[in-house]
Write an enzyme that holds these catalytic residues in place. Sequence first.
Site, PDB file in Angstrom:
ATOM      1  N   GLU A 229       4.880  -5.272   7.039  1.00 39.46           N
ATOM      2  CA  GLU A 229       3.988  -3.745   8.290  1.00 39.46           C
ATOM      3  C   GLU A 229       4.922  -3.714   9.042  1.00 39.46           C
ATOM      4  O   GLU A 229       4.589  -2.284   9.793  1.00 39.46           O
ATOM      5  CB  GLU A 229       2.525  -4.394   7.681  1.00 39.46           C
ATOM      6  CG  GLU A 229       1.838  -4.050   6.562  1.00 39.46           C
ATOM      7  CD  GLU A 229       1.690  -5.451   5.857  1.00 39.46           C
ATOM      8  OE1 GLU A 229       2.800  -5.952   6.030  1.00 39.46           O
ATOM      9  OE2 GLU A 229       1.318  -5.829   4.484  1.00 39.46           O
TER      10      GLU A 229
ATOM     11  N   GLY B  92       0.113  -5.012   0.875  1.00 34.59           N
ATOM     12  CA  GLY B  92      -0.813  -4.575   0.359  1.00 34.59           C
ATOM     13  C   GLY B  92      -0.549  -5.701  -1.090  1.00 34.59           C
ATOM     14  O   GLY B  92      -0.882  -6.215  -2.193  1.00 34.59           O
TER      15      GLY B  92
ATOM     16  N   GLU C  17      -0.611  -9.216  -0.557  1.00 33.42           N
ATOM     17  CA  GLU C  17      -1.741  -9.480  -0.565  1.00 33.42           C
ATOM     18  C   GLU C  17      -3.182  -9.331  -1.584  1.00 33.42           C
ATOM     19  O   GLU C  17      -4.229  -9.933  -1.815  1.00 33.42           O
ATOM     20  CB  GLU C  17      -2.632  -8.048   1.005  1.00 33.42           C
ATOM     21  CG  GLU C  17      -1.590  -8.480   1.770  1.00 33.42           C
ATOM     22  CD  GLU C  17      -2.594  -7.216   3.047  1.00 33.42           C
ATOM     23  OE1 GLU C  17      -1.711  -6.004   2.873  1.00 33.42           O
ATOM     24  OE2 GLU C  17      -2.862  -7.636   3.902  1.00 33.42           O
TER      25      GLU C  17
ATOM     26  N   ALA D 231       0.892  -1.307   0.069  1.00 34.25           N
ATOM     27  CA  ALA D 231      -0.346   0.338  -0.569  1.00 34.25           C
ATOM     28  C   ALA D 231       1.038   0.962  -0.127  1.00 34.25           C
ATOM     29  O   ALA D 231       1.863   1.363   0.271  1.00 34.25           O
ATOM     30  CB  ALA D 231      -0.918   0.242   1.139  1.00 34.25           C
TER      31      ALA D 231
HETATM   32  N1  CAA Z   1       4.681   3.367  -0.406  1.00 36.15           N
HETATM   33  C1  CAA Z   1       4.792   4.527  -1.695  1.00 36.15           C
HETATM   34  N2  CAA Z   1       6.441   4.753  -1.764  1.00 36.15           N
HETATM   35  C2  CAA Z   1       6.696   3.506  -2.118  1.00 36.15           C
HETATM   36  C3  CAA Z   1       6.394   1.827  -1.599  1.00 36.15           C
HETATM   37  C4  CAA Z   1       5.267   2.430  -1.009  1.00 36.15           C
HETATM   38  N3  CAA Z   1       4.828   0.956  -0.174  1.00 36.15           N
HETATM   39  N4  CAA Z   1       7.772   1.663  -1.331  1.00 36.15           N
HETATM   40  C5  CAA Z   1       8.869   2.081  -2.282  1.00 36.15           C
HETATM   41  N5  CAA Z   1       8.300   3.139  -2.692  1.00 36.15           N
HETATM   42  C6  CAA Z   1       8.780   4.612  -3.436  1.00 36.15           C
HETATM   43  C7  CAA Z   1       9.887   4.483  -2.712  1.00 36.15           C
HETATM   44  O1  CAA Z   1      10.010   5.771  -1.432  1.00 36.15           O
HETATM   45  C8  CAA Z   1      10.757   5.079  -3.317  1.00 36.15           C
HETATM   46  O2  CAA Z   1      10.408   6.701  -3.604  1.00 36.15           O
HETATM   47  P1  CAA Z   1      11.227   7.941  -3.871  1.00 36.15           P
HETATM   48  O3  CAA Z   1      12.226   7.378  -5.304  1.00 36.15           O
HETATM   49  O4  CAA Z   1      10.395   9.419  -4.596  1.00 36.15           O
HETATM   50  O5  CAA Z   1      12.123   8.406  -2.765  1.00 36.15           O
HETATM   51  C9  CAA Z   1      10.741   4.371  -5.208  1.00 36.15           C
HETATM   52  O6  CAA Z   1       9.247   3.924  -4.442  1.00 36.15           O
HETATM   53  C10 CAA Z   1      12.047   3.365  -5.240  1.00 36.15           C
HETATM   54  O7  CAA Z   1      12.010   2.373  -3.720  1.00 36.15           O
HETATM   55  P2  CAA Z   1      12.741   2.312  -2.925  1.00 36.15           P
HETATM   56  O8  CAA Z   1      14.642   3.032  -3.228  1.00 36.15           O
HETATM   57  O9  CAA Z   1      13.003   2.121  -1.599  1.00 36.15           O
HETATM   58  O10 CAA Z   1      13.721   1.000  -3.943  1.00 36.15           O
HETATM   59  P3  CAA Z   1      14.430  -0.254  -3.332  1.00 36.15           P
HETATM   60  O11 CAA Z   1      15.301  -0.808  -4.116  1.00 36.15           O
HETATM   61  O12 CAA Z   1      15.720   0.745  -2.027  1.00 36.15           O
HETATM   62  O13 CAA Z   1      13.760  -0.787  -2.193  1.00 36.15           O
HETATM   63  C11 CAA Z   1      12.094  -1.958  -1.104  1.00 36.15           C
HETATM   64  C12 CAA Z   1      12.609  -1.293  -2.917  1.00 36.15           C
HETATM   65  C13 CAA Z   1      12.751  -3.287  -0.833  1.00 36.15           C
HETATM   66  C14 CAA Z   1      10.766  -2.759  -1.927  1.00 36.15           C
HETATM   67  C15 CAA Z   1      10.887  -0.707   0.246  1.00 36.15           C
HETATM   68  O14 CAA Z   1      10.971  -0.014  -1.538  1.00 36.15           O
HETATM   69  C16 CAA Z   1      10.570  -0.666   0.407  1.00 36.15           C
HETATM   70  O15 CAA Z   1      10.928  -1.197   1.975  1.00 36.15           O
HETATM   71  N6  CAA Z   1       9.380  -0.545   0.335  1.00 36.15           N
HETATM   72  C17 CAA Z   1       8.073  -0.278   1.278  1.00 36.15           C
HETATM   73  C18 CAA Z   1       8.017  -2.103   1.398  1.00 36.15           C
HETATM   74  C19 CAA Z   1       6.105  -2.354   2.127  1.00 36.15           C
HETATM   75  O16 CAA Z   1       6.926  -2.001   3.444  1.00 36.15           O
HETATM   76  N7  CAA Z   1       5.209  -2.394   1.423  1.00 36.15           N
HETATM   77  C20 CAA Z   1       4.120  -2.294   2.969  1.00 36.15           C
HETATM   78  C21 CAA Z   1       3.405  -1.068   3.109  1.00 36.15           C
HETATM   79  S1  CAA Z   1       1.534  -1.464   4.371  1.00 36.15           S
HETATM   80  C22 CAA Z   1       0.823  -2.403   3.319  1.00 36.15           C
HETATM   81  O17 CAA Z   1       1.551  -2.650   2.783  1.00 36.15           O
HETATM   82  C23 CAA Z   1       0.039  -2.479   4.352  1.00 36.15           C
HETATM   83  C24 CAA Z   1      -1.561  -3.581   4.209  1.00 36.15           C
HETATM   84  O18 CAA Z   1      -1.855  -3.950   4.319  1.00 36.15           O
HETATM   85  C25 CAA Z   1      -2.673  -2.779   2.719  1.00 36.15           C
END
Ligand code: CAA
Length: 260
Positions: free
Chosen positions: A135, A112, A115, A69
């Site tokens: 999460e 998400g 999911e 998400a």
């Molecule tokens: N939401 C918003 N933006 C996101 C995102 C997310 N879930 N995942 C990645 N992005 C964005 C980053 O912020 C980044 O944007 P900027 O260039 O503007 O900074 C861009 O995508 C590229 O990401 P990274 O630079 O972080 O890429 P990476 O290769 O270094 O890392 C990753 C990849 C490990 C997937 C890392 O992006 C990450 O940890 N993302 C979040 C994963 C996460 O926590 N997901 C769970 C979300 S909560 C949820 O989903 C609740 C639910 O149950 C519905």
Amino acid sequence: YSTQTYQNILVSRPDPSVTLITLNRPKALNALNSALFHELNAAAKEADEDDAVGAIVLTGSDKAFAAGADIKEMKDKEFARAYKENFLGHWTELTRVKKPIIAAVSGYALGGGAELAMMCDIILASGTANFGQPEINLGVIPGAGGTQRLTRALGKSLSMELNLTGRNLSAQEAAQHGLVSRVVEGNVVDEAVKVAVTIAKKGRVASQAAKEAVNAAFELPLNEGLRIERRLFQSMFATKDQKEGMAAFAEKRKPNWSHE
Ligand code: CAA
């Protein structure tokens, strides 16, 4: 929505019988914001209502199916608003689609994203796919099936491990534990389209009933699930496709489905 107005997804027809929906927010690793999910629901509904379509494929990019998400969109949300608007409630619309949906997963399927893949009917993974519920690292828990569908797919211990530690599962591990049906050697989207074409060649009434019956296994106790299965099976005898399918077998020819 019409295909032209989508900002966050691409919709195409790799075969006349298959709709391919590609999540397309590359700069955000396909983070699932509200606009994207509304578009996804609309595109899936359109495919569901299109008589020419027999199955749907959902995919992302090589790097990310979806990284969850959209954290930036939800970071300032307050409980009262989340509760009143039933935050993420609209995601379940996708599970009301009657036609089979195949997720073709490469790269990150996190939070998400995992999911969303689990809301589909079949998950095919490329070797780079990885699944997780991170999460816990954000101070929250999954909100769209990560504690429920994942637990049914993996069992309690492994689901707890992923949910409590936030570690990811490799494609191989996901296949080994039944989260995905298999790891595809070549292009996972091409393979998913092939599977979708195979499904689309079957009678649509039967494929819809099969999806409904398998899904009942996730919701009902065994005796109720078996009852639903038997009733759906019996109801097949009211269809032209049953008459055609069994006649074709007896006459040693290929069936010609009318989808009725
Ligand atoms: N939401 C918003 N933006 C996101 C995102 C997310 N879930 N995942 C990645 N992005 C964005 C980053 O912020 C980044 O944007 P900027 O260039 O503007 O900074 C861009 O995508 C590229 O990401 P990274 O630079 O972080 O890429 P990476 O290769 O270094 O890392 C990753 C990849 C490990 C997937 C890392 O992006 C990450 O940890 N993302 C979040 C994963 C996460 O926590 N997901 C769970 C979300 S909560 C949820 O989903 C609740 C639910 O149950 C519905």
